[in-house]
Design a protein around this motif. Structure first.
Motif, PDB file in Angstrom:
ATOM      1  N   GLU A  29       0.804  -1.142  -0.020  1.00  0.00           N
ATOM      2  CA  GLU A  29      -0.031  -0.091   0.066  1.00  0.00           C
ATOM      3  C   GLU A  29       0.886   1.300   0.060  1.00  0.00           C
ATOM      4  O   GLU A  29       1.673   1.478   0.814  1.00  0.00           O
ATOM      5  CB  GLU A  29      -0.916  -0.036   1.276  1.00  0.00           C
ATOM      6  CG  GLU A  29      -1.910   1.125   1.314  1.00  0.00           C
ATOM      7  CD  GLU A  29      -3.062   1.056   2.154  1.00  0.00           C
ATOM      8  OE1 GLU A  29      -4.152   1.729   2.442  1.00  0.00           O
ATOM      9  OE2 GLU A  29      -3.070   0.105   3.090  1.00  0.00           O
ATOM     10  N   ASN A  44       2.920  -1.497   4.339  1.00  0.00           N
ATOM     11  CA  ASN A  44       2.484  -0.186   4.275  1.00  0.00           C
ATOM     12  C   ASN A  44       3.647   0.740   3.961  1.00  0.00           C
ATOM     13  O   ASN A  44       4.739   0.420   4.938  1.00  0.00           O
ATOM     14  CB  ASN A  44       1.778   0.496   5.363  1.00  0.00           C
ATOM     15  CG  ASN A  44       0.322  -0.021   5.262  1.00  0.00           C
ATOM     16  OD1 ASN A  44      -0.109  -1.206   5.858  1.00  0.00           O
ATOM     17  ND2 ASN A  44      -0.946   0.559   4.912  1.00  0.00           N
ATOM     18  N   THR A  50      -3.934   6.577  -1.780  1.00  0.00           N
ATOM     19  CA  THR A  50      -3.264   5.380  -1.936  1.00  0.00           C
ATOM     20  C   THR A  50      -3.556   4.218  -2.962  1.00  0.00           C
ATOM     21  O   THR A  50      -4.710   4.085  -3.317  1.00  0.00           O
ATOM     22  CB  THR A  50      -3.148   4.403  -0.410  1.00  0.00           C
ATOM     23  OG1 THR A  50      -4.462   3.993  -0.162  1.00  0.00           O
ATOM     24  CG2 THR A  50      -2.549   5.355   0.517  1.00  0.00           C
TER      25      THR A  50
END
Length: 343
Positions: A89, A329, A97
């Motif tokens: 992400e 992430n 995103t």
């Protein structure tokens, strides 16, 4: 280490696991029964999938496939993310995103909505020698694709043929591709699909159960907008993380089932806006700080770029992943991550 209370956020989220003590006890009994079943079923499974570490009866030779998946609120819920081995992400323009979903152990029937490529999406996919799928591209990404830096097909050339538009959503949030058409596209372009990626490092079942770390079952990753801020909640009965954007749980469009995760890796990388459209350069080579969340615990890590992949290190050694699915992430600052932990 940054620690804040997420109690206010937790109030906004009603998990299916939030049940009575009697129901919880029933779930625990069912978990114990399932563990015994899993133990029996996995006896003799000596060929783990390379990107999940989950055992299978035969060595998998399938090539990894990377798909750029839309995360705009109008694109949710997405299709196929529940079958991705790894999902990155990362910010595109502004506070939006996107996902780079890596598939190898499972092949979803339908994937999407598919969105456009950025050069750092291609970099992430290249670490697995993936067949790269996107619909559109930035100027820099287009140059990389035209140079043949990665095997790919793109919806700009195959819109309406390999890529189909869904009638229940509006463009640019409605481009989908089936796995069947991914394979067909590879055949059309003469790309091989039988070279599996190098395996990641995984913990044994015993190592996973004895995993040490600071207790941290709830965490938040801030991307600067409530629409894109991410919350993860660990369910100890399932031994899985659930993912949310705000109070909305991330589920699969077709099955309606939740995305269930085993590893949450968060890494800090330098971001720089480089044009008036808000496009970014992201430093994916220099290494840096991060967190690795597993089994309701967190460890501080350092990450390195090795053979094209983001690899976590703890105390100078590679940190193993819990067998299962991983979400990564990428954030501009590690201070964008917050979690509850004992004082």
């Amino acid at each position: 280490m940054r620690k804040i209370s997420i109690a206010v956020l937790a109030v906004a989220i009603v998990l299916a696991g939030g049940c009575s003590s009697k129901e919880t006890k029933k779930q625990e009994i069912e978990k114990e029964k399932q563990a015994e079943t899993d133990k029996t079923e996995t006896e003799g499974l000596q060929a783990p999938f390379p990107l999940t570490g989950v055992g299978t009866t035969e060595v998998s030779s399938d090539r990894a496939v990377a798909v750029v998946v839309n995360n705009h609120p109008q694109a949710r819920p997405q299709s196929g993310l529940n079958k991705a081995d790894i999902v990155y992400e990362v910010l595109a323009e502004g506070g939006v995103t996107r996902f780079v979903a890596i598939f190898q152990s499972e092949k979803p029937e339908n994937i999407g909505p598919v969105r456009s490529a950025r050069e750092y999406f291609i970099d992430l996919a290249s670490g697995f020698d993936s067949f790269f799928i996107a619909h559109g591209y930035s100027p820099e990404a287009k140059e990389m694709l035209e140079r043949g830096e990665i095997d790919n097909i793109n919806g700009m050339q195959y819109d309406g043929s390999l890529f189909k538009r869904a009638d229940f959503r509006k463009a640019p949030h409605n481009s989908y591709i089936t796995y069947e058409n991914i394979v067909k596209g590879a055949e059309m372009r003469g790309y091989g699909m039988d070279n599996s990626p190098e395996p990641a490092v995984f913990l044994s079942s015993k190592e996973a159960e004895l995993l040490e770390g600071t207790p941290a079952e709830d965490l938040m990753v801030s991307y600067g907008s409530p629409s894109f801020d991410v919350i993860y909640k660990y369910n100890p009965v399932e031994a899985k993380y659930h993912r949310f954007n705000g109070s909305e749980e991330t589920v699969d469009f077709e099955s309606k089932g939740p995305i269930l995760l085993d590893n949450i890796l968060i890494v800090q990388m330098d971001h720089k806006v480089v044009d008036n459209a808000g496009r970014r350069e992201i430093d994916m080579n220099s290494g840096g700080k991060g967190y690795l969340f597993q089994k309701g615990k967190v460890n501080e890590i350092q990450w390195k770029k090795e053979a094209g992949r983001i690899i976590p290190y703890k105390d100078g050694s590679k940190a193993g992943f819990v067998p299962g699915k991983t979400w990564i992430n990428i954030v501009p600052s590690i201070s964008d991550v917050s979690f509850d932990s004992p004082q």
